[in-house]
Design a protein around this motif. Sequence first.
Motif, PDB file in Angstrom:
ATOM      1  N   VAL A  28      79.399  53.612  40.425  1.00  0.00           N
ATOM      2  CA  VAL A  28      78.265  53.180  39.594  1.00  0.00           C
ATOM      3  C   VAL A  28      78.330  51.711  39.215  1.00  0.00           C
ATOM      4  O   VAL A  28      77.340  51.141  38.785  1.00  0.00           O
ATOM      5  CB  VAL A  28      78.151  53.996  38.287  1.00  0.00           C
ATOM      6  N   ASP A  37      72.189  47.100  32.162  1.00  0.00           N
ATOM      7  CA  ASP A  37      72.778  47.532  30.891  1.00  0.00           C
ATOM      8  C   ASP A  37      73.763  46.490  30.375  1.00  0.00           C
ATOM      9  O   ASP A  37      73.777  46.159  29.198  1.00  0.00           O
ATOM     10  CB  ASP A  37      73.514  48.868  31.063  1.00  0.00           C
ATOM     11  N   THR A  41      73.339  44.347  26.870  1.00  0.00           N
ATOM     12  CA  THR A  41      74.275  44.469  25.756  1.00  0.00           C
ATOM     13  C   THR A  41      75.084  43.189  25.552  1.00  0.00           C
ATOM     14  O   THR A  41      75.859  43.111  24.617  1.00  0.00           O
ATOM     15  CB  THR A  41      75.242  45.655  25.965  1.00  0.00           C
ATOM     16  N   TRP A 139      71.980  49.411   5.161  1.00  0.00           N
ATOM     17  CA  TRP A 139      71.216  49.050   6.350  1.00  0.00           C
ATOM     18  C   TRP A 139      69.747  48.886   5.994  1.00  0.00           C
ATOM     19  O   TRP A 139      69.230  49.565   5.110  1.00  0.00           O
ATOM     20  CB  TRP A 139      71.330  50.140   7.401  1.00  0.00           C
ATOM     21  N   HIS A 233      69.077  40.345  18.656  1.00  0.00           N
ATOM     22  CA  HIS A 233      69.900  41.513  18.309  1.00  0.00           C
ATOM     23  C   HIS A 233      69.061  42.572  17.579  1.00  0.00           C
ATOM     24  O   HIS A 233      69.106  43.754  17.902  1.00  0.00           O
ATOM     25  CB  HIS A 233      71.068  41.075  17.431  1.00  0.00           C
ATOM     26  N   TYR A 237      68.375  46.589  18.444  1.00  0.00           N
ATOM     27  CA  TYR A 237      68.930  47.712  17.683  1.00  0.00           C
ATOM     28  C   TYR A 237      67.996  48.264  16.613  1.00  0.00           C
ATOM     29  O   TYR A 237      68.269  49.307  16.039  1.00  0.00           O
ATOM     30  CB  TYR A 237      70.303  47.346  17.125  1.00  0.00           C
ATOM     31  N   ASN A 285      83.341  46.778  30.708  1.00  0.00           N
ATOM     32  CA  ASN A 285      82.536  47.792  31.384  1.00  0.00           C
ATOM     33  C   ASN A 285      83.363  48.510  32.453  1.00  0.00           C
ATOM     34  O   ASN A 285      83.394  49.735  32.525  1.00  0.00           O
ATOM     35  CB  ASN A 285      81.317  47.087  32.008  1.00  0.00           C
ATOM     36  N   THR A 288      85.998  51.138  31.303  1.00  0.00           N
ATOM     37  CA  THR A 288      85.468  52.462  30.970  1.00  0.00           C
ATOM     38  C   THR A 288      85.052  53.199  32.235  1.00  0.00           C
ATOM     39  O   THR A 288      85.343  54.380  32.409  1.00  0.00           O
ATOM     40  CB  THR A 288      84.255  52.351  30.035  1.00  0.00           C
ATOM     41  N   LEU A 289      84.364  52.478  33.129  1.00  0.00           N
ATOM     42  CA  LEU A 289      83.866  53.133  34.340  1.00  0.00           C
ATOM     43  C   LEU A 289      84.997  53.647  35.215  1.00  0.00           C
ATOM     44  O   LEU A 289      84.857  54.649  35.904  1.00  0.00           O
ATOM     45  CB  LEU A 289      82.991  52.168  35.146  1.00  0.00           C
ATOM     46  N   SER A 294      90.976  54.269  26.438  1.00  0.00           N
ATOM     47  CA  SER A 294      90.495  53.201  25.569  1.00  0.00           C
ATOM     48  C   SER A 294      91.607  52.465  24.835  1.00  0.00           C
ATOM     49  O   SER A 294      91.438  51.318  24.438  1.00  0.00           O
ATOM     50  CB  SER A 294      89.513  53.780  24.557  1.00  0.00           C
TER      51      SER A 294
ATOM     52  N   ILE B 208      86.988  56.941  22.051  1.00  0.00           N
ATOM     53  CA  ILE B 208      86.534  55.584  22.350  1.00  0.00           C
ATOM     54  C   ILE B 208      86.158  54.873  21.056  1.00  0.00           C
ATOM     55  O   ILE B 208      85.314  55.356  20.303  1.00  0.00           O
ATOM     56  CB  ILE B 208      85.338  55.645  23.306  1.00  0.00           C
ATOM     57  N   PRO B 209      86.782  53.751  20.773  1.00  0.00           N
ATOM     58  CA  PRO B 209      86.510  53.072  19.504  1.00  0.00           C
ATOM     59  C   PRO B 209      85.212  52.266  19.563  1.00  0.00           C
ATOM     60  O   PRO B 209      84.830  51.764  20.615  1.00  0.00           O
ATOM     61  CB  PRO B 209      87.702  52.128  19.353  1.00  0.00           C
ATOM     62  N   GLN B 214      77.187  49.553  15.517  1.00  0.00           N
ATOM     63  CA  GLN B 214      76.204  50.282  16.302  1.00  0.00           C
ATOM     64  C   GLN B 214      76.143  49.732  17.718  1.00  0.00           C
ATOM     65  O   GLN B 214      76.079  50.474  18.691  1.00  0.00           O
ATOM     66  CB  GLN B 214      74.829  50.180  15.629  1.00  0.00           C
ATOM     67  N   GLN B 215      76.171  48.384  17.836  1.00  0.00           N
ATOM     68  CA  GLN B 215      76.009  47.808  19.172  1.00  0.00           C
ATOM     69  C   GLN B 215      77.167  48.165  20.094  1.00  0.00           C
ATOM     70  O   GLN B 215      76.993  48.339  21.291  1.00  0.00           O
ATOM     71  CB  GLN B 215      75.787  46.294  19.103  1.00  0.00           C
ATOM     72  N   TYR B 218      76.785  51.802  21.118  1.00  0.00           N
ATOM     73  CA  TYR B 218      75.697  51.852  22.097  1.00  0.00           C
ATOM     74  C   TYR B 218      76.196  51.446  23.483  1.00  0.00           C
ATOM     75  O   TYR B 218      76.005  52.149  24.478  1.00  0.00           O
ATOM     76  CB  TYR B 218      74.585  50.922  21.613  1.00  0.00           C
ATOM     77  N   GLN B 219      76.872  50.309  23.526  1.00  0.00           N
ATOM     78  CA  GLN B 219      77.378  49.779  24.792  1.00  0.00           C
ATOM     79  C   GLN B 219      78.381  50.751  25.435  1.00  0.00           C
ATOM     80  O   GLN B 219      78.295  51.055  26.625  1.00  0.00           O
ATOM     81  CB  GLN B 219      78.050  48.433  24.501  1.00  0.00           C
ATOM     82  N   LYS B 220      79.310  51.248  24.613  1.00  0.00           N
ATOM     83  CA  LYS B 220      80.340  52.149  25.143  1.00  0.00           C
ATOM     84  C   LYS B 220      79.713  53.458  25.627  1.00  0.00           C
ATOM     85  O   LYS B 220      80.150  54.029  26.626  1.00  0.00           O
ATOM     86  CB  LYS B 220      81.389  52.436  24.074  1.00  0.00           C
ATOM     87  N   LEU B 222      76.635  53.864  26.776  1.00  0.00           N
ATOM     88  CA  LEU B 222      75.982  53.588  28.063  1.00  0.00           C
ATOM     89  C   LEU B 222      77.001  53.681  29.186  1.00  0.00           C
ATOM     90  O   LEU B 222      76.732  54.219  30.261  1.00  0.00           O
ATOM     91  CB  LEU B 222      75.367  52.180  28.058  1.00  0.00           C
ATOM     92  N   GLU B 223      78.196  53.129  28.926  1.00  0.00           N
ATOM     93  CA  GLU B 223      79.225  53.126  29.963  1.00  0.00           C
ATOM     94  C   GLU B 223      79.737  54.534  30.267  1.00  0.00           C
ATOM     95  O   GLU B 223      79.859  54.907  31.439  1.00  0.00           O
ATOM     96  CB  GLU B 223      80.388  52.219  29.543  1.00  0.00           C
ATOM     97  N   ILE B 224      80.021  55.307  29.213  1.00  0.00           N
ATOM     98  CA  ILE B 224      80.577  56.639  29.512  1.00  0.00           C
ATOM     99  C   ILE B 224      79.537  57.556  30.144  1.00  0.00           C
ATOM    100  O   ILE B 224      79.882  58.422  30.932  1.00  0.00           O
ATOM    101  CB  ILE B 224      81.244  57.324  28.285  1.00  0.00           C
ATOM    102  N   LYS B 226      77.556  56.692  32.381  1.00  0.00           N
ATOM    103  CA  LYS B 226      77.604  56.404  33.812  1.00  0.00           C
ATOM    104  C   LYS B 226      78.945  56.796  34.418  1.00  0.00           C
ATOM    105  O   LYS B 226      79.030  57.259  35.552  1.00  0.00           O
ATOM    106  CB  LYS B 226      77.359  54.906  34.040  1.00  0.00           C
TER     107      LYS B 226
END
Lengths: 330, 345
Positions: A28, A37, A41, A139, A233, A237, A285, A288-289, A294, B208-209, B214-215, B218-220, B222-224, B226
């Motif tokens: 991927v 993506d 990000t 928030w 940003h 979000y 990236n 993780t892929l 982690s 996964i930390p 939030q960002q 979100y990013q992590k 998206l990665e998992i 895939k």
Amino acid sequence: MKWLNTKEGGIFLILIALSAVLAVRSPVFLTMENMIDMLKTNVVLAMMAIGMTLVIVIGGIDVSVGAMTALVSVLIGKWMVAFGYDLSVVLLMSVAGGAVLGAINGWLISKIRVHAIVVTLGTLSIYSGIAMYVTGGIWINNLPQAFIDFGRQNLFGIPMSGGTLAIPIQVLFLVLVAAATGYMLKHLRIGRMIYAVGGNPLSAERAGIRQDRVQLFVYTYMGFLSGLAAFVHTSIYRQVDPSAFTGFELQVIAAVVLGGANILGGSGSVTGTLLGVALLAVISNGLTLTHVPSFWHKVIIGLFIVTAVSFDIIQRKRRERRLAKIDVLQ
Amino acid sequence: MTFALFLAACGSNNSAGGGQDNPAETAGSANTSSSGGDSAAGDKLTIAVVPKLVGIPYFNASEAGAVKAGEELGVNVIYTGPTQADAAQQVKVIEDLISKQVDAIAVAPNDAAALTPVLKKAKDAGILVMDWDTHADRSVVELSVNQIDNQMFGEHIIDRLVEHMGDSGEYAIVTGGLSASNLNTWIDFGQSYAKEKYPNLKLVTERIPSDEKQQVAYQKTLEILKAYPDLKGIAAYSTVAPLGAAQAVQEKGLQNTVAVVGTALPTDSGPFLEDGSLDVAVLWDPAKLGYLTVYLAKELLEGRAVTDGMDVPNVGKITVASDGITVVMGPPSDFTKDNYKDFDF
């Protein structure tokens, strides 16, 4: 291919090599979807890193960037909830607000002549403190639907197998910032002055360049970009977390340094920094892929930074040694 | 546990309706509310409830619960605290309460150790000292009111996850930070429970930390999504991580494929609960906690014992640990698409 022998070229080669490994290990990784993506990000990081490049080129540092971005996002968040959304007003408010915060840094550094790290450590605390005070740590959500819709737009769709692939609108901001800053550094007087001040402040002064004005400009520009980053940003979000950028300055600085800028000033480029951001993004990236646990991620990213920077410095020293020899012979 | 509330408090949000009117005002003023009539200082009991800070939705909700208890039970309730989550300010607030000669002080400490001397002083002055929401020094409190039991909470999250993804398949864990002890406790209890009760669940990778951002979540995510295309569920811990995870699922249109369950506040979760990108948010109700604190203070002051399994009106059955001090309010609350609007924290 002369370019590949430059500093940027070296980073580019590392990036390509790493991407090749990742592409083999994860099917991927090279997909357009993953690229988009990653782009989306990292636009905020990239925009701020471009500003930080200028700061580092003049031999300065700005650790208040995250706090500036947080404060501006709180400002526009509050504004939109109270008065509604209007693109030009909110955008203007973001960049003007950021520029004012940056100008305060610049003024303290250039006129009062306090060291940049001291000033920006102070303003880091002040700006994030104000953001916390104004929100009470809460928030901001319920942003206007029109703004949320704006953030969801795409520039254009690329037809792909299995649907179209769209480029998020946030990418446009990065392209504009990168092009404008790159042009400024290369072709405008102020750009050359920035390198002159960073390379050798004394010679720059003798050449008639006012160091204080250049500093004021650079820190204000950093603030301007932090403000724009806050807008981008928030558009991604759709909620404002006043502590979203705690510690973010370190990532920004890491990207710039990884991109080949000299932390002592004098060198650095927009291209290099963009490659630095890309490298950070690809490492994170890719880990993780390729299913790396982690717990290891931070260690590996750190190893990359240390290796890349040491390599760069060793190369530079070698070059300088060669240069000295020639001097002696002459 | 010390961190639990702090996370909740920090990540908390304005209410959907009226909450947007300048929280700075509420945060900026030392907010004191009392109920039950000030004139009756004579024979009515006065119970002081001290939050970590005043003016944020989480503690506003617990204030409402405490005040309601005061009205229903016929005691004076003073709800007062510092304007920032600061231990020194909290000490001052408690000193004031001691000089007012209140009958009981229940405090949610910003820093347990920093409060020990002033709480001792209160105890010596004959005041009943309790903690709520977050532990104070064990040696100075006569009762400790907890919102949840960590083990029950950790297991509850896994049960909710299974409810939405089924009892077999791949899932991942996104957490606030690898060193957040309360989050790790919940995850660990959940993991050992999942291994035993749902052996067909498969955790795809280490937790996964998301750096409480939030960002990053979100990013992590998206990665998992895939990296593990067969993923069926995500358990997200900390009040921020579920939102980032849900946003990723939302943008990829995977609401019906990937279940997300997490420890988020109902108002923050709204936009994600609506379209099913977040299936359920699990936390506790701070209003109930405020009510319970006042109720138990009154029981102790009037010389009745607090016992395991006692039924508290508006709260339900509580549990008391064998040490006789630690009280747990009960099972966590689930916030879903159907009920999140009923809460304002």
